[in-house]
Design an enzyme around this catalytic site. Sequence first.
Site, mmCIF file in Angstrom:
data_model
loop_
_atom_site.group_PDB
_atom_site.id
_atom_site.type_symbol
_atom_site.label_atom_id
_atom_site.label_comp_id
_atom_site.label_asym_id
_atom_site.label_seq_id
_atom_site.Cartn_x
_atom_site.Cartn_y
_atom_site.Cartn_z
ATOM 1 N N ASP A 89 0.789 -1.270 0.023
ATOM 2 C CA ASP A 89 -0.027 -0.173 0.098
ATOM 3 C C ASP A 89 0.777 1.339 -0.072
ATOM 4 O O ASP A 89 2.102 1.143 0.355
ATOM 5 C CB ASP A 89 -1.015 0.075 1.345
ATOM 6 N N GLU A 184 0.176 -1.431 5.455
ATOM 7 C CA GLU A 184 1.216 -0.776 6.445
ATOM 8 C C GLU A 184 1.145 0.433 6.994
ATOM 9 O O GLU A 184 1.431 0.852 8.212
ATOM 10 C CB GLU A 184 2.879 -1.142 5.812
HETATM 11 ZN ZN LIG Z 1 6.664 2.142 3.959
#
Ligand SMILES: [Zn+2]
Length: 420
Positions: A89, A184
């Site tokens: 992401d 994340e």
């Molecule tokens: Zn990162």
Amino acid sequence: MYKRTEFYEKVKERLIRYAKVDTQSDHYGKDTPTTQKQFDLARMLYEELISIGASEVYLDETACVVYGKLPSTMPDGGGRPVGFITHLDTAPDAPGANVKPWVLETYDGGDILLNAEQNIVMSSKDFPSLNNYVGQDLILTDGTTLLGGDDKAGIAAVMTFTEHCLAHPEILHGPVSLAFTPDEEVGGLAKDLDLDRFGAKVAYTLDGDHLGFYMDETFNASEATLEVVGLSVHPATAKGIMINAADVAAEFLAMLPRFEKPQYTCGREGFFHVIALHADVEHAKVVLIVRDHDRTSFRHREAYLEKCADALKAQYGADRVKLSIEQSYRNMKDVIDEYPFLIENLTEAIRMSGLEPKTEPFRGGTDGSALSWRGLPSPNLSAGYENAHGRFEYVPIPSMEKNVEILIRLCGLFGNMSAE
Ligand SMILES: [Zn+2]
């Protein structure tokens, strides 16, 4: 002058291709992953792993995690298994769709015109890190979106490493596990990484800025919520009766140490940080985060909040004040220190690649902070991007090339270790 390596075209093509896929995660997303579009890159990487000949390639269609492996090339088929983890992401902090990456060859220093139409300029005064990359080829944005080098520069290096090792079985290394994980940037902490499927018992995340940096120390982190139930009566007749929840919340805020806040701290100094405050007479809610590298002083911070809440309870009634504290993640260092070879091998691989390893305690957490405490010790190697999460993000291509080299040397060192 920088000489391009055999990895140059590979890492460049990959970062540009991955950056064009919108994989922005969502702070408010309730599903796993928080956005379905992260599957677009997950599927691309899944196909790519298969086409370059990785083994045990698997896409978890629910959790959006991609797995793959490289078998040992040691003469006895041995070596200590090690893993590399990168995230799919990009941050929700800046626009992440319609990314138009472009390459500036041989950066000559000074300002960079990112977008002539909108006159968007990246100035080397505002971003002095640029001075470290004079003479290098940079991948840049058009000034209207982030680049997503965080963490696609990491993915590009891991993929190029994988392709190169599989094409060159004469490169000696132990078994290598790969994983690409979602969310994340929104605190996902790689919670759905299946450790059994992953295989390796130790790993490195490849994330973070500045080439040659590694990280084995993060914050301890928790989130605290103080709720106050007030007693509202008409102000005209309130004397001795009213309990103003907003006032109680303000009293609580005044108890927090004046200078132990993010805007007054750096290095290894911890803090309290109020992130939300909603208050009226009847009800008040304060949300704050607590951070500290040191475990003891972290516990003291949490205990201090309890003490504040107890004082308010004593004054206004135990049923009117409620404090709850939830752990977010813990400092990975307490775990990593039990596996000294993790940092020894990493720093040696960085040195073998011609760089001086650098580190400093990270004022945040990584997926590795959570993974380490789940039983997969995972320090971090920088992915080499700069100015992440914003429109001025960029990635020097030589940084990615260097990381491919570091990964090759690193898994060579693990190949020389006994299986466990
Ligand atoms: Zn990162």
